[in-house]
Every structure is written in structure tokens, then in C-alpha cells.
Enzyme design. Structure first.
Site, PDB file in Angstrom:
ATOM      1  N   CYS A 113      10.423   0.061  18.307  1.00  0.00           N
ATOM      2  CA  CYS A 113      11.098   1.021  17.411  1.00  0.00           C
ATOM      3  C   CYS A 113      11.569   2.273  18.153  1.00  0.00           C
ATOM      4  O   CYS A 113      12.483   2.958  17.710  1.00  0.00           O
ATOM      5  CB  CYS A 113      10.163   1.431  16.283  1.00  0.00           C
ATOM      6  SG  CYS A 113       9.677   0.016  15.299  1.00  0.00           S
ATOM      7  N   HIS A 259      13.613   7.157  12.970  1.00  0.00           N
ATOM      8  CA  HIS A 259      13.551   5.705  12.882  1.00  0.00           C
ATOM      9  C   HIS A 259      13.136   5.355  11.457  1.00  0.00           C
ATOM     10  O   HIS A 259      12.227   5.980  10.898  1.00  0.00           O
ATOM     11  CB  HIS A 259      12.538   5.170  13.897  1.00  0.00           C
ATOM     12  CG  HIS A 259      12.096   3.781  13.579  1.00  0.00           C
ATOM     13  ND1 HIS A 259      12.993   2.757  13.455  1.00  0.00           N
ATOM     14  CD2 HIS A 259      10.858   3.260  13.315  1.00  0.00           C
ATOM     15  CE1 HIS A 259      12.324   1.648  13.132  1.00  0.00           C
ATOM     16  NE2 HIS A 259      11.038   1.927  13.043  1.00  0.00           N
ATOM     17  N   ASN A 289      13.499  -1.932   7.860  1.00  0.00           N
ATOM     18  CA  ASN A 289      13.205  -1.446   9.212  1.00  0.00           C
ATOM     19  C   ASN A 289      13.909  -2.374  10.217  1.00  0.00           C
ATOM     20  O   ASN A 289      13.558  -3.547  10.310  1.00  0.00           O
ATOM     21  CB  ASN A 289      11.680  -1.462   9.403  1.00  0.00           C
ATOM     22  CG  ASN A 289      11.248  -0.985  10.776  1.00  0.00           C
ATOM     23  OD1 ASN A 289      12.044  -0.928  11.708  1.00  0.00           O
ATOM     24  ND2 ASN A 289       9.967  -0.659  10.904  1.00  0.00           N
TER      25      ASN A 289
HETATM   26  N1  COA Z   1       3.419  -7.464  -1.533  1.00  0.00           N
HETATM   27  C1  COA Z   1       2.383  -7.338  -2.372  1.00  0.00           C
HETATM   28  N2  COA Z   1       1.147  -7.014  -1.980  1.00  0.00           N
HETATM   29  C2  COA Z   1       0.953  -6.806  -0.657  1.00  0.00           C
HETATM   30  C3  COA Z   1       1.999  -6.925   0.272  1.00  0.00           C
HETATM   31  C4  COA Z   1       3.275  -7.272  -0.210  1.00  0.00           C
HETATM   32  N3  COA Z   1       4.331  -7.407   0.588  1.00  0.00           N
HETATM   33  N4  COA Z   1       1.502  -6.665   1.508  1.00  0.00           N
HETATM   34  C5  COA Z   1       0.185  -6.389   1.344  1.00  0.00           C
HETATM   35  N5  COA Z   1      -0.141  -6.475   0.033  1.00  0.00           N
HETATM   36  C6  COA Z   1      -1.448  -6.278  -0.585  1.00  0.00           C
HETATM   37  C7  COA Z   1      -2.584  -6.406   0.364  1.00  0.00           C
HETATM   38  O1  COA Z   1      -2.957  -7.745   0.530  1.00  0.00           O
HETATM   39  C8  COA Z   1      -3.660  -5.592  -0.320  1.00  0.00           C
HETATM   40  O2  COA Z   1      -4.233  -6.378  -1.341  1.00  0.00           O
HETATM   41  P1  COA Z   1      -5.815  -6.264  -1.668  1.00  0.00           P
HETATM   42  O3  COA Z   1      -6.028  -4.850  -2.068  1.00  0.00           O
HETATM   43  O4  COA Z   1      -5.992  -7.249  -2.756  1.00  0.00           O
HETATM   44  O5  COA Z   1      -6.508  -6.632  -0.384  1.00  0.00           O
HETATM   45  C9  COA Z   1      -2.889  -4.469  -1.006  1.00  0.00           C
HETATM   46  O6  COA Z   1      -1.519  -4.936  -1.070  1.00  0.00           O
HETATM   47  C10 COA Z   1      -2.934  -3.175  -0.253  1.00  0.00           C
HETATM   48  O7  COA Z   1      -2.668  -3.467   1.111  1.00  0.00           O
HETATM   49  P2  COA Z   1      -2.655  -2.328   2.188  1.00  0.00           P
HETATM   50  O8  COA Z   1      -2.328  -2.932   3.504  1.00  0.00           O
HETATM   51  O9  COA Z   1      -3.896  -1.513   2.069  1.00  0.00           O
HETATM   52  O10 COA Z   1      -1.422  -1.466   1.645  1.00  0.00           O
HETATM   53  P3  COA Z   1      -0.916  -0.098   2.181  1.00  0.00           P
HETATM   54  O11 COA Z   1      -0.916   0.894   1.083  1.00  0.00           O
HETATM   55  O12 COA Z   1      -1.555   0.293   3.472  1.00  0.00           O
HETATM   56  O13 COA Z   1       0.595  -0.449   2.471  1.00  0.00           O
HETATM   57  C11 COA Z   1       2.102  -0.931   4.285  1.00  0.00           C
HETATM   58  C12 COA Z   1       0.927  -1.428   3.434  1.00  0.00           C
HETATM   59  C13 COA Z   1       2.423  -1.982   5.329  1.00  0.00           C
HETATM   60  C14 COA Z   1       3.314  -0.712   3.395  1.00  0.00           C
HETATM   61  C15 COA Z   1       1.673   0.414   4.941  1.00  0.00           C
HETATM   62  O14 COA Z   1       0.447   0.277   5.587  1.00  0.00           O
HETATM   63  C16 COA Z   1       2.685   0.906   5.899  1.00  0.00           C
HETATM   64  O15 COA Z   1       3.789   1.252   5.547  1.00  0.00           O
HETATM   65  N6  COA Z   1       2.325   1.004   7.201  1.00  0.00           N
HETATM   66  C17 COA Z   1       3.253   1.352   8.224  1.00  0.00           C
HETATM   67  C18 COA Z   1       4.046   0.147   8.548  1.00  0.00           C
HETATM   68  C19 COA Z   1       5.236   0.414   9.432  1.00  0.00           C
HETATM   69  O16 COA Z   1       5.943   1.369   9.239  1.00  0.00           O
HETATM   70  N7  COA Z   1       5.432  -0.463  10.397  1.00  0.00           N
HETATM   71  C20 COA Z   1       6.526  -0.390  11.283  1.00  0.00           C
HETATM   72  C21 COA Z   1       6.278   0.662  12.278  1.00  0.00           C
HETATM   73  S1  COA Z   1       7.657   0.995  13.201  1.00  0.00           S
END
Ligand code: COA
Length: 332
Positions: A113, A259, A289
Site C-alpha cells: 500500500c 491511501h 482498497n
Molecule cells: N462480513 C461480515 N462479517 C464479517 C466480515 C465480513 N466481510 N469479516 C469479518 N466478519 C465478522 C468476523 O468474523 C467477526 O465475527 P464474530 O464476532 O462472530 O467472530 C466480526 O465480523 C467482527 O470481526 P472483526 O475482525 O473483529 O471486525 P473489525 O471491527 O475489526 O473489522 C476490518 C474488520 C477488517 C474491517 C477492520 O479490522 C479493518 O478495517 N482493519 C484494517 C484493514 C485494512 O485497512 N487493511 C488494509 C491495510 S492497507
């Protein structure tokens, strides 16, 4: 004095729009979940047979047009991607061939990224030192074919999209008030495995196997919370750092182009940057992204829409896998 500036920008997105509702059909997710957690409404996916070089080629042609250059004017190519057409050689060589330029150097950058931010700093340095006068910098990605489009892979599959952007960088004496000022680059390999694709890997023998496929090691592995936690701190930190190198402040900035990782991360940057919300650009709702392509796509869009004018102070800033992060500061 030799300085460098942006002479032209361009971008290219595949035609096929994939909405959150489309993803609901292939995995257990929902439009509401995706929009609430990421701000993404839709993204673009390529048709099979199109690679990151092809997208980069289209973006490069658009940037060359805007700069008024032909491929023969180029001295060097820098290509940032984490999704190259082949493990080797790099996309830069393929692009050079598509552009029909004979034997100029082509450098591939693997900083995910942050790839475009690193690439701009290299273009600026090469030009300042007198090595080249005109450099093409490209960021391009095809994620759609390399993600697990299943409930198992939903944490990453809903985030990423395909696309490309490019910028032509040229030598200037700075008299027009349009120039790169400085760059800050960072990485912290302690977090390398928090966002990575573990296979194929020459560390294992054989370096590619059915077991690796079964383990899902060919798909991105992400510790979303760790990425989020670090990104919200590092984005604002490095913006301030690069401003301080020039004794400038946040109030001097016309626009921050972060980004496009996640709208909630961008929202965090907005709070720390202050000023009107539009001071921190966002287009993640449309494209998701696109990793190394997100900044050059955004840059090209803000130029074309008239959001920025020559001389405006702009900061491009990124955070991603590595972890890597960094910022470029320039008068457009
Ligand atoms: N749709 C529905 N549910 C989803 C899902 C999706 N696409 N992806 C994960 N879940 C579920 C998980 O399984 C979890 O379920 P559970 O509570 O039953 O175990 C629940 O949603 C919460 O998951 P969690 O990972 O704790 O969610 P979060 O609030 O941390 O959000 C992201 C997840 C990925 C959106 C968040 O962590 C994020 O944005 N991180 C940065 C990612 C990023 O920017 N990456 C690129 C970097 S350049």
C-alpha cells in the site's frame, strides 16, 4: 537547482462494477456490515486475462497524454505493485515492452500500500541527483483473482479492488512553484506477518504444493485489528513529520490524499488533521482498497475534477503491509 514535479497524471479502472450486494451472493456478508466497517460500496474487478501490467499501461498512456509526452520521452519507469503478472520478471519490464521503448531502466517496487509513496521519493531523488529528467511512476493492482471469495476469506475479500494510476515526474528549477519538497519513509518488519501472503515460498520445499493451497496460504492473511490500530496512529504521525521537515503546519495543506484503506481510518486522519472534512480526500466507496494504485488514482481524480491547482500544497500518505508507511509533500 534541480528539483522534480508532477507533469501529468492518469488512471484506469476496469469496467466491471462489483457491489456489496454482489458479494452477498457468494459469501456470508452484508452491504450494511461492509459499509459500516469500511465505507466501501462497490469496487472494480477485471475480466480474466487482464493483469496489473495491462491496467498500468492504460493509466500510463493517460498520464503521458496529460504531460504531453510520448513514450520515447521517458528516461525511466518505476512500477509499484503487489500483484505482478509474474513472480518474476517485474511488471516494469512488461510495461516497458508495451510502451515500445527500447532499453530504459524499469524498477519494480514491492512496498504494498505504501508502494506509490516510496516510488515518488525514488523518482524525486533520481531527478534531483541528475540521473534522469523524465520518469513514469505507476501503481497498479489486480486483487480480484487472488482473493478467497468465500465466507472464510471475507475479512479481506470485501476490502480490495482492481485499478491503476500513474504520474509523469519531470525535472524543474522550481520557478513555477510546483515541486516535491520532501518525503518520509518508514517500515517495521516486526509486523510483517500481520498482513502478508505466505505462499508460494522458496523457504519451503517444494516451494509450491497442494498442502499450501489447502491451508489457504496463497490468499492474503490479515490481522485486521493490528493493521487498524497502527494505521490510525501512523498516518497522522508521518503527515506531521514530513510537514515539520519544511517548517510547515497542517493549516498550510490544501489536500491530504491518504491511501484508501478503510473509511474509518480516513475518518481518524480527518480528526487529527482538522479543517474541513474535504481536506482529506476519499473515494474508497467507489473503488475499495486498490493498494499501490489508490494514491495515483486519487491524485489523477483530484487533478481532473479541478479540486487542486498548480502550486497547492499536497500530502500523499500511506500505510500498509510490512508494516510500511510514509508521506510525500509537494506543491502540485
Ligand atoms: N462480513 C461480515 N462479517 C464479517 C466480515 C465480513 N466481510 N469479516 C469479518 N466478519 C465478522 C468476523 O468474523 C467477526 O465475527 P464474530 O464476532 O462472530 O467472530 C466480526 O465480523 C467482527 O470481526 P472483526 O475482525 O473483529 O471486525 P473489525 O471491527 O475489526 O473489522 C476490518 C474488520 C477488517 C474491517 C477492520 O479490522 C479493518 O478495517 N482493519 C484494517 C484493514 C485494512 O485497512 N487493511 C488494509 C491495510 S492497507
Amino acid at each position: 537547482m534541480r528539483l522534480a514535479r508532477i507533469a501529468g497524471t492518469g488512471h484506469f479502472l476496469p469496467e466491471r462494477i462489483v457491489t456489496n450486494k454482489d458479494l452477498e451472493k457468494v459469501m456470508d456478508t452484508s452491504d450494511e456490515w461492509i459499509q459500516e466497517r469500511t465505507g466501501i460500496k462497490e469496487r472494480r474487478f477485471v475480466e480474466p486475462g487482464t493483469g496489473s501490467t495491462d491496467l498500468g499501461f492504460e493509466a500510463a498512456k493517460a498520464a503521458l497524454d496529460e504531460a504531453g509526452w510520448g513514450p520515447e520521452d521517458l528516461d525511466f519507469i518505476i512500477f509499484a505493485t503487489l500483484s505482478p503478472d509474474m513472480y518474476f520478471p517485474g511488471d516494469g519490464c512488461f510495461l516497458q515492452n508495451l510502451l515500445g521503448v527500447d532499453d530504459i531502466g524499469a524498477l519494480d517496487i514491492r512496498n504494498q500500500c505504501t508502494g506509490f509513496v516510496y516510488s515518488l521519493s525514488i523518482a524525486d531523488a533520481y531527478i534531483r541527483m541528475g540521473m534522469y529528467d523524465r520518469i513514469l511512476v505507476v501503481g497498479s493492482e489486480v486483487h480480484s483473482t487472488a482473493m478467497s471469495m468465500t465466507t472464510e476469506g471475507r475479512d479481506t475479500a470485501v476490502l480490495f479492488g482492481d485499478g491503476a494510476g500513474a504520474a509523469c515526474i519531470e525535472v524543474t528549477d522550481g520557478s513555477e512553484g510546483s515541486q516535491f519538497l520532501w518525503h518520509r519513509l518508514h517500515s517495521n518488519g516486526a509486523f510483517a506477518e500481520d498482513l502478508c501472503m505466505p505462499a508460494p515460498t522458496p523457504k519451503r520445499k517444494p516451494w509450491i504444493s497442494k498442502e499450501m493451497l489447502d491451508e489457504g496460504l496463497f490468499f492474503p492473511q490479515m490481522n485486521g485489528r493490528e493493521v487498524f490500530r497502527n494505521a490510525v496512529t501512523k498516518f497522522p504521525e508521518v503527515i506531521k513529520e514530513v510537514l515539520e521537515t519544511q517548517s510547515l503546519t497542517l493549516d498550510d495543506l490544501k489536500l491530504v490524499i491518504p491511501h484508501q484503506a478503510n473509511e474509518r481510518i480516513t475518518e481518524g486522519v480527518r480528526k487529527r488533521v482538522g479543517g474541513p472534512p474535504e481536506r482529506v480526500f476519499s473515494n474508497i466507496a467507489k473503488y475499495g482498497n486498490t493498494t499501490a494504485a489508490s494514491i495515483p488514482i486519487a491524485l489523477s481524480e483530484v487533478v481532473k475534477s479541478g479540486m487542486i491547482e498548480r502550486g497547492d500544497l499536497i500530502c500523499t500518505v500511506a500505510f500498509g503491509s510490512g508494516f510500511t508507511w510514509g508521506a510525500n509533500l509537494f506543491h502540485y
